[in-house]
Motif scaffolding. Structure first.
Motif, mmCIF file in Angstrom:
data_model
loop_
_atom_site.group_PDB
_atom_site.id
_atom_site.type_symbol
_atom_site.label_atom_id
_atom_site.label_comp_id
_atom_site.label_asym_id
_atom_site.label_seq_id
_atom_site.Cartn_x
_atom_site.Cartn_y
_atom_site.Cartn_z
ATOM 1 N N ALA A 39 0.817 -1.219 0.000
ATOM 2 C CA ALA A 39 0.000 0.000 0.000
ATOM 3 C C ALA A 39 0.847 1.264 0.000
ATOM 4 N N ARG A 40 2.067 1.177 0.524
ATOM 5 C CA ARG A 40 2.928 2.369 0.584
ATOM 6 C C ARG A 40 4.132 2.277 -0.345
ATOM 7 N N THR A 41 4.159 1.263 -1.220
ATOM 8 C CA THR A 41 5.283 1.067 -2.139
ATOM 9 C C THR A 41 4.724 0.967 -3.554
ATOM 10 N N PRO A 42 4.775 2.026 -4.331
ATOM 11 C CA PRO A 42 4.080 2.038 -5.623
ATOM 12 C C PRO A 42 4.502 0.938 -6.580
ATOM 13 N N TRP A 43 5.769 0.514 -6.536
ATOM 14 C CA TRP A 43 6.222 -0.481 -7.501
ATOM 15 C C TRP A 43 5.937 -1.920 -7.076
ATOM 16 N N VAL A 44 5.469 -2.144 -5.862
ATOM 17 C CA VAL A 44 4.973 -3.478 -5.483
ATOM 18 C C VAL A 44 3.537 -3.563 -5.978
ATOM 19 N N ARG A 45 3.350 -4.238 -7.115
ATOM 20 C CA ARG A 45 2.040 -4.230 -7.772
ATOM 21 C C ARG A 45 1.149 -5.401 -7.380
ATOM 22 N N GLY A 46 1.721 -6.380 -6.675
ATOM 23 C CA GLY A 46 0.910 -7.514 -6.259
ATOM 24 C C GLY A 46 1.572 -8.243 -5.107
ATOM 25 N N VAL A 47 0.764 -8.923 -4.305
ATOM 26 C CA VAL A 47 1.232 -9.684 -3.152
ATOM 27 C C VAL A 47 0.720 -11.114 -3.260
ATOM 28 N N VAL A 48 1.606 -12.063 -3.015
ATOM 29 C CA VAL A 48 1.238 -13.473 -2.897
ATOM 30 C C VAL A 48 1.350 -13.835 -1.426
ATOM 31 N N GLY A 49 0.222 -14.112 -0.792
ATOM 32 C CA GLY A 49 0.183 -14.346 0.643
ATOM 33 C C GLY A 49 0.054 -15.808 1.007
ATOM 34 N N TRP A 50 -0.414 -16.047 2.222
ATOM 35 C CA TRP A 50 -0.496 -17.408 2.765
ATOM 36 C C TRP A 50 -1.775 -17.559 3.571
ATOM 37 N N VAL A 51 -2.390 -18.732 3.435
ATOM 38 C CA VAL A 51 -3.393 -19.223 4.384
ATOM 39 C C VAL A 51 -3.174 -20.726 4.528
ATOM 40 N N ASP A 52 -3.670 -21.279 5.613
ATOM 41 C CA ASP A 52 -3.660 -22.730 5.789
ATOM 42 C C ASP A 52 -4.794 -23.301 4.935
ATOM 43 N N PHE A 53 -4.447 -23.974 3.854
ATOM 44 C CA PHE A 53 -5.444 -24.449 2.906
ATOM 45 C C PHE A 53 -6.404 -25.469 3.508
ATOM 46 N N LYS A 54 -6.004 -26.121 4.576
ATOM 47 C CA LYS A 54 -6.865 -27.142 5.168
ATOM 48 C C LYS A 54 -7.564 -26.665 6.441
ATOM 49 N N ALA A 55 -7.426 -25.394 6.777
ATOM 50 C CA ALA A 55 -8.167 -24.852 7.912
ATOM 51 C C ALA A 55 -9.656 -24.863 7.600
ATOM 52 N N THR A 56 -10.469 -25.067 8.615
ATOM 53 C CA THR A 56 -11.916 -25.126 8.385
ATOM 54 C C THR A 56 -12.465 -23.793 7.882
ATOM 55 N N ASP A 57 -11.769 -22.701 8.213
ATOM 56 C CA ASP A 57 -12.224 -21.384 7.758
ATOM 57 C C ASP A 57 -11.334 -20.826 6.657
ATOM 58 N N ALA A 58 -10.637 -21.687 5.918
ATOM 59 C CA ALA A 58 -9.708 -21.217 4.881
ATOM 60 C C ALA A 58 -10.419 -20.334 3.859
ATOM 61 N N ALA A 59 -11.592 -20.759 3.408
ATOM 62 C CA ALA A 59 -12.311 -19.972 2.400
ATOM 63 C C ALA A 59 -12.687 -18.599 2.943
ATOM 64 N N ALA A 60 -13.112 -18.534 4.198
ATOM 65 C CA ALA A 60 -13.463 -17.250 4.795
ATOM 66 C C ALA A 60 -12.231 -16.360 4.933
ATOM 67 N N GLN A 61 -11.098 -16.949 5.292
ATOM 68 C CA GLN A 61 -9.857 -16.164 5.379
ATOM 69 C C GLN A 61 -9.490 -15.588 4.015
ATOM 70 N N ILE A 62 -9.628 -16.391 2.964
ATOM 71 C CA ILE A 62 -9.315 -15.921 1.616
ATOM 72 C C ILE A 62 -10.267 -14.800 1.215
#
Length: 281
Positions: free
Chosen positions: A68-91
């Motif tokens: 948000a404060r770095t103009p040349w960072v145009r995208g972020v690849v993050g992390w969630v626990d794919f097998k968490a019961t609330d994974a979809a809600a986190q995404i």
């Protein structure tokens, strides 16, 4: 637009007990935009994709704040626990930030090579497709078959193999890496990053050692599904930013069949911009 499709930032205070250890002195410190920007400027890189290096939703939120404060960072690849019961809600929650362009479970560090080949990952995969996110696959060669089964189960999920699945360049081995990667490359939604190769090369850092692997990627994925990335600052374990940038350009110029100018533009920026839906500079 020239794009570095794979770079990291981190704060050691957030990584207690996590990699990198103090013995890796070249990368055992904080890295932020102020460290990378001069190198991007020197190499003519316009934009980057900031990729997670910690299995933490809090770290993902921090990366989004950096973007948000770095103009040349145009995208972020993050992390969630794919097998968490609330994974979809986190995404769903993380995807409210428009900078989020992908997610990366750190498969190479998980105890089971087939961890991702599990129907329990389906809700997370569906949520990713709902938000048009890219699945970054951090895998080792032995995990490619399981990744292929996951990709076939979710044909609508765009996927990119990070660091070409870390082939055994230091040992000069092409198989079974090439054959297993070919099975993935046969799926049209799968892309691959030309990144992280030098840190897998040991003492074999010259063009001749890397050329067979880059040529294999060119033959398997073609000019529209390959993305160049630095893997900085992990790259510092083997080389500096500018030498890898120039070496990658040399290697690309030696490919057969020879790439057209438009193909080189795609490899060094256009493909990343299209895959991650990056806005023009």
């Amino acid at each position: 637009m020239r794009v570095d499709a794979h770079q990291h930032f981190w704060r050691l205070a957030d990584r207690e007990g996590q990699w990198p250890p103090p013995s890796l002195a070249a990368i055992h410190r904080d890295f932020g935009p102020e460290d990378l920007e001069p190198q991007l400027r020197a190499c003519g890189i316009d934009a980057t994709v900031l990729v997670q290096s910690l299995p933490s939703v809090e770290d993902t939120r921090w990366m989004l704040s950096v973007a948000a404060r770095t103009p040349w960072v145009r995208g972020v690849v993050g992390w969630v626990d794919f097998k968490a019961t609330d994974a979809a809600a986190q995404i769903d929650e993380l995807a409210r930030d428009p900078a989020l362009r992908g997610l990366r479970p750190m498969l190479q560090d998980l105890p089971r090579d087939d961890w991702i080949d599990d129907p329990a990952c389906a809700p997370a995969a569906a949520a990713m497709q709902r938000h048009d996110l890219v699945f970054d696959a951090l895998v080792l060669p032995r995990q490619l078959p399981a990744l292929g089964r996951f990709a076939r189960r979710h044909p609508g999920l765009r996927l990119v193999v990070d660091h070409a699945a870390k082939p055994f360049i230091a040992r000069g081995e092409l198989e079974p890496w090439r054959t297993d990667l070919a099975a993935l490359a046969a799926l049209p939604q799968v892309h691959c990053k030309v990144s992280g190769l030098l840190t897998e090369a040991g003492d074999r850092l010259d063009d001749a050692a890397l050329r067979p692997y880059v040529q294999a990627l060119w033959e398997l994925f073609g000019p529209r599904r390959l993305l160049w990335g630095s893997d900085w600052p992990v790259l510092r374990l083997a080389a500096d930013y500018a030498p890898w940038w120039h070496q990658a350009q040399r290697l690309a110029s030696q490919l057969h069949p020879a790439p057209a100018a438009a193909d080189l533009d795609a490899l060094f920026g256009g493909n990343a911009a299209a895959l991650y839906r990056l806005t023009p500079c």
